[in-house]
Scaffold this motif. Structure first.
Motif, PDB file in Angstrom:
ATOM      1  N   VAL A 127       0.804  -1.014   0.103  1.00  0.00           N
ATOM      2  CA  VAL A 127      -0.150  -0.168   0.159  1.00  0.00           C
ATOM      3  C   VAL A 127       0.641   1.294  -0.048  1.00  0.00           C
ATOM      4  O   VAL A 127       0.710   2.132  -0.758  1.00  0.00           O
ATOM      5  N   ASN A 128       1.817   1.180   0.727  1.00  0.00           N
ATOM      6  CA  ASN A 128       2.810   2.503   0.997  1.00  0.00           C
ATOM      7  C   ASN A 128       3.550   2.573  -0.311  1.00  0.00           C
ATOM      8  O   ASN A 128       3.757   3.711  -0.721  1.00  0.00           O
ATOM      9  N   ARG A 129       3.776   1.702  -1.128  1.00  0.00           N
ATOM     10  CA  ARG A 129       4.437   1.747  -2.312  1.00  0.00           C
ATOM     11  C   ARG A 129       3.743   2.364  -3.518  1.00  0.00           C
ATOM     12  O   ARG A 129       4.088   3.161  -4.122  1.00  0.00           O
ATOM     13  N   ALA A 130       2.319   2.044  -3.467  1.00  0.00           N
ATOM     14  CA  ALA A 130       1.369   2.382  -4.178  1.00  0.00           C
ATOM     15  C   ALA A 130       1.327   3.893  -4.188  1.00  0.00           C
ATOM     16  O   ALA A 130       1.051   4.706  -4.862  1.00  0.00           O
ATOM     17  N   GLY A 131       1.101   4.207  -2.832  1.00  0.00           N
ATOM     18  CA  GLY A 131       0.797   5.494  -2.376  1.00  0.00           C
ATOM     19  C   GLY A 131       1.958   6.558  -3.102  1.00  0.00           C
ATOM     20  O   GLY A 131       1.699   7.661  -3.538  1.00  0.00           O
ATOM     21  N   GLU A 132       3.175   6.172  -2.751  1.00  0.00           N
ATOM     22  CA  GLU A 132       4.362   6.882  -3.281  1.00  0.00           C
ATOM     23  C   GLU A 132       4.439   7.209  -4.654  1.00  0.00           C
ATOM     24  O   GLU A 132       4.621   8.061  -5.318  1.00  0.00           O
ATOM     25  N   GLN A 133       3.841   6.023  -5.524  1.00  0.00           N
ATOM     26  CA  GLN A 133       3.894   5.923  -6.861  1.00  0.00           C
ATOM     27  C   GLN A 133       2.782   7.247  -7.359  1.00  0.00           C
ATOM     28  O   GLN A 133       3.018   7.986  -8.197  1.00  0.00           O
ATOM     29  N   VAL A 134       1.723   7.131  -6.792  1.00  0.00           N
ATOM     30  CA  VAL A 134       0.656   8.043  -7.373  1.00  0.00           C
ATOM     31  C   VAL A 134       1.340   9.619  -6.808  1.00  0.00           C
ATOM     32  O   VAL A 134       1.145  10.383  -7.701  1.00  0.00           O
ATOM     33  N   ASP A 158      -9.641  10.229  -2.058  1.00  0.00           N
ATOM     34  CA  ASP A 158      -9.294  10.700  -0.907  1.00  0.00           C
ATOM     35  C   ASP A 158      -8.324  11.913  -0.671  1.00  0.00           C
ATOM     36  O   ASP A 158      -7.637  12.227  -1.717  1.00  0.00           O
ATOM     37  N   HIS A 159      -8.275  12.329   0.437  1.00  0.00           N
ATOM     38  CA  HIS A 159      -7.642  13.620   0.873  1.00  0.00           C
ATOM     39  C   HIS A 159      -6.070  13.667   0.701  1.00  0.00           C
ATOM     40  O   HIS A 159      -5.200  14.491   0.756  1.00  0.00           O
ATOM     41  N   SER A 160      -5.654  12.256   0.452  1.00  0.00           N
ATOM     42  CA  SER A 160      -4.243  12.198   0.314  1.00  0.00           C
ATOM     43  C   SER A 160      -3.653  12.541  -1.039  1.00  0.00           C
ATOM     44  O   SER A 160      -2.330  12.838  -1.049  1.00  0.00           O
TER      45      SER A 160
END
Length: 347
Positions: A127-134, A158-160
């Motif tokens: 999940v954290n890798r995917a968040g960094e990619q976006v 979402d607000h991230s």
């Protein structure tokens, strides 16, 4: 696509809204538009309702129903607004990441330790890798648009999602403030183990030294640790709690006077981060984490109008946590259009 000059001569803003794949049916493309709106269909770390990954699509679908005359900026449409196609990979990774994040969240809610559990540790890392990619993708796209002299808005999700855009602005502007409209303070550090959580966006933003002031409006659902962070910020964070604002209204203070008080600490350049759960839930009932209370949409517009009238410049914005419903899309489409027009008054 013809150049903007040709479009301005041939397009009828009073005509039927075109179903042409662009926001508001406007006939602009990336090259001819002055404002680029990025839709980010991402909701991996939501901790209550799902559906905000469909928010950008709901706004796009509703937008051709809007009439284009704006009382603040009647010719605002002439700036050119364009929403590039949303990358399929973002939605695919959101759906996959959501499944993994749900496993982590459920385990935490049941008191299961993530550390030492290889399966849950792997899910959290994914999940954290995917968040960094976006985040990296949006930062790069925003940098490109800014480099071409365009202005940028973001629709979530979402607000991230707006972090990458704010990071790109920080590379261009040495000092700016954040005007944050929300029911939540979003000041948690890596909430539920996710550094790019929707509940951690303002904590991440404050890691940017270029952000000299964070002014929050409408906050009414907050943790003890977040209040402690606000109180320890030495004025870098100024929070206007919704119950306090309402009590002052009940006692007779006009909203305009409160608006002027709210914007007073902000520097000359301001980014607006607008989580629609800052509104009364009747306006966006499908938002990810609805909370009773909140602002009317026109109160938000009055606040931003006051910001512009003060001589400050709006350098970008996001409209986040939009739900999947038709009504949510309708309201958010009007918010995005108004913010484009107000931003255009001090281009």
């Amino acid at each position: 696509m013809p150049p903007r000059e040709t479009i301005l001569q041939t397009f009828d803003p009073s005509g039927v809204g075109l179903d042409n794949g662009n926001l508001y049916g406007l006939p602009f493309d990336y090259d001819s538009a002055g404002i680029i709106i990025f839709g980010v269909p991402w909701e991996v770390t939501v901790s209550y309702h799902e559906g905000t990954a469909d928010g950008p699509g709901a706004v796009l679908k509703a937008s051709p129903q809007l009439d284009l005359y704006d009382l603040d900026n009647p010719d605002g449409w002439q700036q050119g607004i364009y929403m590039p196609p949303m990358p399929d990979w973002i939605r695919q990774r959101s759906d996959a990441g959501r499944r993994e994040a749900s496993r982590v969240i459920q385990a935490m809610e049941q008191g299961v330790a993530i550390a030492g559990n290889p399966d849950l540790e792997a899910a959290l890392a994914q999940v954290n890798r995917a968040g960094e990619q976006v985040n990296t993708w949006l930062r790069g796209e925003t940098q490109r648009a800014l480099g071409l002299g365009k202005r940028v808005g973001v629709i979530g999700g979402d607000h991230s999602v707006p972090l990458g855009a704010i990071q790109a602005l920080a590379q261009q502007y040495p000092d700016f403030g954040i005007l944050h409209i929300d029911a939540h303070a979003d000041l948690r550090d890596a909430y539920q183990g996710f550094p790019y959580s929707h509940a951690s966006i303002m904590s991440n933003v404050l890691a940017l030294p270029q952000v000299s002031r964070l002014v929050q409006v409408g906050i009414r659902d907050i943790a003890h640790g977040e209040v402690a962070k606000i109180n320890a910020s030495q004025g870098r964070i100024v929070t206007h709690y919704d119950p306090v604002l309402k009590q002052r209204r009940y006692q007779g203070t006009p909203w305009q006077a409160l608006c002027e008080e709210i914007i007073a600490p902000l520097p000359a350049l301001v980014y607006l981060s607008f989580d629609v759960d800052g509104l009364d839930p009747k306006l966006c009932p499908g938002t990810g984490t609805p909370v009773p209370g909140g602002l009317e949409l026109e109160e938000v517009f009055c606040l931003v109008r006051s910001l512009i009238a003060s001589g400050r410049t709006l350098i970008g914005f996001d409209v986040s946590e939009v739900g999947a419903g038709d009504w949510d899309g309708n309201v958010a489409a009007r918010a995005v259009y108004k913010l484009c027009n107000l931003m255009g008054l001090r281009a």
